[in-house]
Design an enzyme around this catalytic site. Structure first.
Site, PDB file in Angstrom:
ATOM      1  N   HIS A  69       0.843  -1.205   0.000  1.00  0.00           N
ATOM      2  CA  HIS A  69       0.000   0.000   0.000  1.00  0.00           C
ATOM      3  C   HIS A  69       0.876   1.252   0.000  1.00  0.00           C
ATOM      4  O   HIS A  69       1.441   1.624   1.020  1.00  0.00           O
ATOM      5  CB  HIS A  69      -0.934   0.012   1.211  1.00  0.00           C
ATOM      6  CG  HIS A  69      -1.844   1.199   1.194  1.00  0.00           C
ATOM      7  ND1 HIS A  69      -2.835   1.353   0.245  1.00  0.00           N
ATOM      8  CD2 HIS A  69      -1.915   2.302   1.970  1.00  0.00           C
ATOM      9  CE1 HIS A  69      -3.467   2.497   0.459  1.00  0.00           C
ATOM     10  NE2 HIS A  69      -2.922   3.094   1.492  1.00  0.00           N
ATOM     11  N   HIS A  71       1.280   5.421  -1.635  1.00  0.00           N
ATOM     12  CA  HIS A  71       0.704   6.584  -2.327  1.00  0.00           C
ATOM     13  C   HIS A  71       1.913   7.314  -2.917  1.00  0.00           C
ATOM     14  O   HIS A  71       2.361   8.327  -2.375  1.00  0.00           O
ATOM     15  CB  HIS A  71      -0.026   7.505  -1.342  1.00  0.00           C
ATOM     16  CG  HIS A  71      -1.305   6.961  -0.802  1.00  0.00           C
ATOM     17  ND1 HIS A  71      -2.533   7.275  -1.347  1.00  0.00           N
ATOM     18  CD2 HIS A  71      -1.567   6.135   0.237  1.00  0.00           C
ATOM     19  CE1 HIS A  71      -3.496   6.664  -0.650  1.00  0.00           C
ATOM     20  NE2 HIS A  71      -2.929   5.964   0.314  1.00  0.00           N
ATOM     21  N   GLU A 145      -7.917   5.153  -8.103  1.00  0.00           N
ATOM     22  CA  GLU A 145      -8.756   5.569  -6.971  1.00  0.00           C
ATOM     23  C   GLU A 145     -10.068   6.216  -7.422  1.00  0.00           C
ATOM     24  O   GLU A 145     -10.096   7.008  -8.362  1.00  0.00           O
ATOM     25  CB  GLU A 145      -7.986   6.550  -6.082  1.00  0.00           C
ATOM     26  CG  GLU A 145      -8.732   6.877  -4.793  1.00  0.00           C
ATOM     27  CD  GLU A 145      -7.869   7.642  -3.805  1.00  0.00           C
ATOM     28  OE1 GLU A 145      -7.598   7.085  -2.733  1.00  0.00           O
ATOM     29  OE2 GLU A 145      -7.455   8.782  -4.104  1.00  0.00           O
ATOM     30  N   HIS A 184     -12.132   4.674  -2.464  1.00  0.00           N
ATOM     31  CA  HIS A 184     -11.292   5.252  -1.410  1.00  0.00           C
ATOM     32  C   HIS A 184     -11.607   4.725  -0.012  1.00  0.00           C
ATOM     33  O   HIS A 184     -10.732   4.163   0.660  1.00  0.00           O
ATOM     34  CB  HIS A 184     -11.426   6.784  -1.479  1.00  0.00           C
ATOM     35  CG  HIS A 184     -10.698   7.530  -0.423  1.00  0.00           C
ATOM     36  ND1 HIS A 184     -11.333   8.379   0.443  1.00  0.00           N
ATOM     37  CD2 HIS A 184      -9.394   7.545  -0.070  1.00  0.00           C
ATOM     38  CE1 HIS A 184     -10.436   8.898   1.267  1.00  0.00           C
ATOM     39  NE2 HIS A 184      -9.253   8.413   0.973  1.00  0.00           N
ATOM     40  N   HIS A 211      -9.470   1.582   1.825  1.00  0.00           N
ATOM     41  CA  HIS A 211      -9.109   1.974   3.200  1.00  0.00           C
ATOM     42  C   HIS A 211     -10.344   1.745   4.068  1.00  0.00           C
ATOM     43  O   HIS A 211     -11.429   2.214   3.721  1.00  0.00           O
ATOM     44  CB  HIS A 211      -8.786   3.461   3.292  1.00  0.00           C
ATOM     45  CG  HIS A 211      -7.667   3.934   2.412  1.00  0.00           C
ATOM     46  ND1 HIS A 211      -7.848   4.364   1.126  1.00  0.00           N
ATOM     47  CD2 HIS A 211      -6.341   4.075   2.664  1.00  0.00           C
ATOM     48  CE1 HIS A 211      -6.690   4.750   0.617  1.00  0.00           C
ATOM     49  NE2 HIS A 211      -5.750   4.583   1.510  1.00  0.00           N
ATOM     50  N   GLU A 214     -10.052   2.920   9.746  1.00  0.00           N
ATOM     51  CA  GLU A 214      -8.750   3.563   9.929  1.00  0.00           C
ATOM     52  C   GLU A 214      -8.650   4.324  11.242  1.00  0.00           C
ATOM     53  O   GLU A 214      -7.565   4.516  11.775  1.00  0.00           O
ATOM     54  CB  GLU A 214      -8.502   4.503   8.734  1.00  0.00           C
ATOM     55  CG  GLU A 214      -7.159   5.179   8.730  1.00  0.00           C
ATOM     56  CD  GLU A 214      -6.833   5.859   7.395  1.00  0.00           C
ATOM     57  OE1 GLU A 214      -7.657   5.792   6.474  1.00  0.00           O
ATOM     58  OE2 GLU A 214      -5.756   6.470   7.319  1.00  0.00           O
TER      59      GLU A 214
HETATM   60 ZN   LIG Z   1      -3.700   4.922   1.891  1.00  0.00          ZN
END
Ligand SMILES: [Zn+2]
Length: 284
Positions: A69, A71, A145, A184, A211, A214
């Site tokens: 994972h 970004h 995304e 997302h 995700h 979280e």
């Molecule tokens: Zn992330």
């Protein structure tokens, strides 16, 4: 004559489960290229291949590392510890600097390669980064995304998504990165859109990542319909509490059936964990 060499180390990771103690790897060299023939116990290797040179390389031998994972397009953003809502504000602030994009992805990828990582699951938000990754020598998945919390535009967003994914998939190459999709979060993608994306991923055997769970703020949003996430500028003002944990919400919508890789999963119940395991989802 066949040219063999035995390598041993304290830990040998084959990529399949835990490392095996006192193991060794036998390599065969053909045309100046070494291939792994087998990984097994050192004593067995030594007796099966007598008079073969044994080299102890020290601590560990492993396949190249995986970062499931990333970004990459946020590689130039500074580390921002704190609550999830505060972090999202920092991300939004960072995006206004224009430093989210291809240059950041290139910087991030170079750093990963320097650390010996050749397989990633990257969240991609621009077409130029998607094209860059699909043309790179990396492996793994480039997850496109999707953010759209408004159920009224679910159909329109989905149709656009299908067209985008179709174009991206034409650029997949054998041995290169695959195209995936990443709704997302459960609260930034509407329920009908989540269902459509999950069905699409399942039908096309496409990797999917989301995700979820979280922060306690996300749980509060689901149970009470309020909290710091509702104060964010990107919050969906018509959001209604679901009355269940984010994981149970995904289960109810059938999203877990598409076997998404679940990012975070740090605010969960026993039932959440059982359901995720039963669905066969991976947590990263
Ligand atoms: Zn992330």
């Amino acid at each position: 004559m066949l040219n063999y060499k035995i390598l041993t180390a304290k830990n040998i990771y084959s990529g399949l489960g835990k490392p095996v103690d006192k193991s060794a790897m036998i390599l065969q060299e053909v045309n100046n290229k070494e291939s792994i023939v087998a990984i097994d116990k050192l004593d067995l290797m030594a007796s099966n291949f007598p008079n073969t040179k044994i080299e102890d390389v020290g601590f560990a031998i492993s396949p190249k590392l995986v970062n499931p994972h990333t970004h990459l397009d946020l590689s130039q953003m500074s580390f921002s510890p704190g609550a999830y809502s505060a972090f999202i504000m920092k991300v939004l602030e960072h995006i206004t600097t224009g430093k989210r994009g291809l240059e950041s992805a290139q910087i991030g990828l170079a750093k990963l390669k320097a650390e010996g990582i050749n397989t990633i699951g990257d969240i991609v938000t621009s077409k130029e980064v998607m094209h860059y990754l699909l043309a790179s020598d990396m492996q793994g998945v480039a997850f496109w995304e999707v953010i759209d919390p408004d159920p009224a535009t679910a159909e329109q967003t989905f149709n656009r998504l299908v067209a985008e994914l179709r174009e991206f998939r034409k650029l997949e190459r054998p041995g290169g990165m695959k195209v995936g999709v990443s709704p997302h979060t459960p609260h930034t993608v509407s329920a009908p859109l989540l269902q459509k994306i999950a069905a699409l991923a399942k039908q096309n055997n496409m990797p999917i990542q989301i995700h979820v769970a979280e922060s306690p703020e996300e749980t509060q949003l689901h149970f009470e319909g309020n909290g710091p996430l509702m104060d964010l500028p990107i919050a969906y003002k018509d959001w209604q509490a679901t009355g269940m944990t984010p994981v149970q919400y995904l289960k109810k919508l059938g999203v877990l059936d598409a076997k998404p890789s679940l990012v975070h999963m740090v605010n969960v119940t026993e039932d959440d964990i059982k359901d995720v395991a039963k669905a066969g989802c991976v947590v990263v």
